[in-house]
Design an enzyme around this catalytic site. Structure first.
Site, PDB file in Angstrom:
ATOM      1  N   LYS A 134      30.216  38.336  48.441  1.00  0.00           N
ATOM      2  CA  LYS A 134      29.959  39.232  49.564  1.00  0.00           C
ATOM      3  C   LYS A 134      28.473  39.558  49.659  1.00  0.00           C
ATOM      4  O   LYS A 134      27.797  39.743  48.649  1.00  0.00           O
ATOM      5  CB  LYS A 134      30.768  40.522  49.384  1.00  0.00           C
ATOM      6  CG  LYS A 134      32.278  40.314  49.489  1.00  0.00           C
ATOM      7  CD  LYS A 134      33.025  41.623  49.347  1.00  0.00           C
ATOM      8  CE  LYS A 134      34.521  41.417  49.514  1.00  0.00           C
ATOM      9  NZ  LYS A 134      35.286  42.683  49.386  1.00  0.00           N
TER      10      LYS A 134
ATOM     11  N   ARG B 155      36.619  35.195  43.829  1.00  0.00           N
ATOM     12  CA  ARG B 155      37.442  35.428  45.019  1.00  0.00           C
ATOM     13  C   ARG B 155      37.872  34.082  45.592  1.00  0.00           C
ATOM     14  O   ARG B 155      37.229  33.059  45.348  1.00  0.00           O
ATOM     15  CB  ARG B 155      36.657  36.214  46.065  1.00  0.00           C
ATOM     16  CG  ARG B 155      36.163  37.585  45.572  1.00  0.00           C
ATOM     17  CD  ARG B 155      35.312  38.261  46.638  1.00  0.00           C
ATOM     18  NE  ARG B 155      34.839  39.578  46.214  1.00  0.00           N
ATOM     19  CZ  ARG B 155      33.679  39.809  45.611  1.00  0.00           C
ATOM     20  NH1 ARG B 155      32.847  38.791  45.374  1.00  0.00           N
ATOM     21  NH2 ARG B 155      33.318  41.042  45.275  1.00  0.00           N
TER      22      ARG B 155
ATOM     23  N   ARG C  27      42.393  37.056  39.774  1.00  0.00           N
ATOM     24  CA  ARG C  27      41.133  37.800  39.598  1.00  0.00           C
ATOM     25  C   ARG C  27      41.417  39.133  38.905  1.00  0.00           C
ATOM     26  O   ARG C  27      40.709  39.520  37.972  1.00  0.00           O
ATOM     27  CB  ARG C  27      40.504  38.013  40.980  1.00  0.00           C
ATOM     28  CG  ARG C  27      39.222  38.845  40.997  1.00  0.00           C
ATOM     29  CD  ARG C  27      38.665  38.813  42.416  1.00  0.00           C
ATOM     30  NE  ARG C  27      37.682  39.848  42.694  1.00  0.00           N
ATOM     31  CZ  ARG C  27      36.381  39.731  42.442  1.00  0.00           C
ATOM     32  NH1 ARG C  27      35.915  38.636  41.882  1.00  0.00           N
ATOM     33  NH2 ARG C  27      35.546  40.706  42.759  1.00  0.00           N
TER      34      ARG C  27
ATOM     35  N   TYR D  49      40.584  49.232  37.460  1.00  0.00           N
ATOM     36  CA  TYR D  49      41.309  48.514  36.414  1.00  0.00           C
ATOM     37  C   TYR D  49      41.588  49.420  35.217  1.00  0.00           C
ATOM     38  O   TYR D  49      42.668  49.370  34.635  1.00  0.00           O
ATOM     39  CB  TYR D  49      40.514  47.279  35.981  1.00  0.00           C
ATOM     40  CG  TYR D  49      40.320  46.290  37.103  1.00  0.00           C
ATOM     41  CD1 TYR D  49      41.409  45.569  37.597  1.00  0.00           C
ATOM     42  CD2 TYR D  49      39.079  46.094  37.691  1.00  0.00           C
ATOM     43  CE1 TYR D  49      41.254  44.670  38.641  1.00  0.00           C
ATOM     44  CE2 TYR D  49      38.911  45.198  38.733  1.00  0.00           C
ATOM     45  CZ  TYR D  49      39.997  44.492  39.199  1.00  0.00           C
ATOM     46  OH  TYR D  49      39.853  43.606  40.239  1.00  0.00           O
TER      47      TYR D  49
ATOM     48  N   HIS E  89      31.099  43.062  41.857  1.00  0.00           N
ATOM     49  CA  HIS E  89      31.243  44.339  42.548  1.00  0.00           C
ATOM     50  C   HIS E  89      29.868  44.985  42.718  1.00  0.00           C
ATOM     51  O   HIS E  89      29.004  44.861  41.846  1.00  0.00           O
ATOM     52  CB  HIS E  89      32.139  45.297  41.737  1.00  0.00           C
ATOM     53  CG  HIS E  89      33.588  44.917  41.763  1.00  0.00           C
ATOM     54  ND1 HIS E  89      34.491  45.346  40.817  1.00  0.00           N
ATOM     55  CD2 HIS E  89      34.300  44.145  42.626  1.00  0.00           C
ATOM     56  CE1 HIS E  89      35.692  44.863  41.097  1.00  0.00           C
ATOM     57  NE2 HIS E  89      35.597  44.132  42.188  1.00  0.00           N
TER      58      HIS E  89
ATOM     59  N   HIS F  79      44.565  36.784  44.561  1.00  0.00           N
ATOM     60  CA  HIS F  79      43.755  37.847  43.976  1.00  0.00           C
ATOM     61  C   HIS F  79      44.334  38.349  42.656  1.00  0.00           C
ATOM     62  O   HIS F  79      43.630  38.990  41.874  1.00  0.00           O
ATOM     63  CB  HIS F  79      43.634  39.005  44.976  1.00  0.00           C
ATOM     64  CG  HIS F  79      42.228  39.540  45.092  1.00  0.00           C
ATOM     65  ND1 HIS F  79      41.152  38.756  45.433  1.00  0.00           N
ATOM     66  CD2 HIS F  79      41.725  40.787  44.880  1.00  0.00           C
ATOM     67  CE1 HIS F  79      40.059  39.493  45.448  1.00  0.00           C
ATOM     68  NE2 HIS F  79      40.369  40.717  45.104  1.00  0.00           N
TER      69      HIS F  79
END
Length: 336
Positions: free
Chosen positions: A185, A160, A262, A294, A285, A259
């Site tokens: 995150k 990210r 990514r 995806y 994730h 992004h």
């Protein structure tokens, strides 16, 4: 109650989010922005006086009206609306654990469902487009080698933008097998392998920029300060616009934002047959459900799923048990 409520909001941000649940600084900032917008809404709608916070502000009907205000007046997307709701739900859970008198009020907020939006498609570049993009920076110039290092690392690692901004020299391990350590995150750290080509670019970049201290920020601007999100966006737009002029067919008209690199890495891994579980861990994730977008965004991937399923089908007629039917339905739900 106003003093108690204000005190709880303070504790929510200063103790609960960073220490109890371990949220990252960026997540806390996002939650803070939600409260700023809620207070702004309350002032505009004359629900409260400036600097005064009351329990009325957290009633279900007020929160729902606030969410509608965000969409209509502020023009935010459904996704952003749901992010603001998630922040308020987090506070409501905290208050449900720490207050008794207004338990019903905060429980009602937890019952507000997120709004369903239209299915999003994932923007990504082809391998050819990425190749052209990485050829744009002039690696022989001072700023060019930095830009090449940024673009290469963004794509190679699938990290990210904020993860890239936060990188320090000590997060690099450039001896074989080379890796970088990124913190994403929820303050979760993951180790990502990088290729010899990117190692070569990073070695050249750090030598030219004389970066050797493990605590040094890896990427900086002309003022020797950490790059910002807008700074990274500018670099990507500059080089993608230049590449598009040279080959508009490959790039099309889509805006290449950070992004997208990514997304592109994830799609290229998937197209190469890499398992979704690995891609989930690679991207950081928390759930493979997030990563499945995806697979669902690429018709070719869908076709491969169907062909793989068809290759296992016995053409003879058999009766399926209820368990087998449920298993098939579950597979279809997640992959079609």
């Amino acid at each position: 109650m106003m003093n108690s409520l204000t005190s709880n909001i303070t504790m929510f941000f200063t103790n609960y989010l960073p220490n109890t649940v371990g949220y990252s600084e960026n997540t806390i900032k996002s939650y803070r922005d939600t409260f700023v917008l809620l207070f702004l809404y309350a002032e505009e709608e004359h629900l409260t006086k400036r600097g005064k916070i009351s329990i009325e502000l957290f009633r279900k009907d007020t929160i729902v009206a606030f969410l509608e205000w965000l969409e209509i007046k502020r023009g935010v997307s459904v996704s952003t609306r749901n992010q603001r709701l998630a922040a308020l739900k987090s506070f409501s859970r905290y208050m449900s654990l720490n207050t008794v008198e207004y338990l019903d009020t905060f429980q009602a907020v937890l019952d507000i469902p997120p709004k369903k939006g239209s299915s999003k498609t994932v923007d990504y570049l082809t391998v050819e487009a990425i190749t052209l993009l990485l050829k744009e920076p002039d690696a022989s110039s001072y700023s060019g080698i930095r830009d090449l290092a940024i673009l290469s690392l963004l794509y190679e690692s699938g990290c990210r933008v904020q993860e890239l901004i936060d990188l320090k020299y000590g997060d690099l391990s450039l001896n074989s097998p080379a890796t970088i350590s990124v913190t994403g995150k929820g303050n979760k750290t993951r180790i990502i392998p990088i290729s010899n080509k990117v190692v070569s670019i990073l070695n050249k970049y750090t030598a030219i920029y004389k970066i050797s201290d493990s605590t040094e920020v890896l990427f900086t601007n002309k003022q020797a300060k950490s790059l910002t999100r807008s700074g990274i966006s500018y670099i990507i737009k500059k080089h993608s616009d230049s590449a598009r002029i040279k080959n508009p067919q490959i790039f099309g008209m889509a805006t290449v934002h950070p992004h997208v690199l990514r997304h592109s890495k994830a799609m290229h891994l998937l197209e190469s047959g890499v398992n979704l579980i690995y891609i989930r861990d690679f991207l950081g994730h928390s759930s493979v459900i997030t990563t499945e977008i995806y697979a669902k965004s690429n018709p070719e991937i869908k076709r491969k799923y169907l062909e793989n399923a068809a290759s296992n089908i016995d053409i003879s007629v058999n009766k399926f048990s209820e368990k087998e039917k449920e298993s098939l339905l579950e597979w279809l739900k997640h992959n079609i």
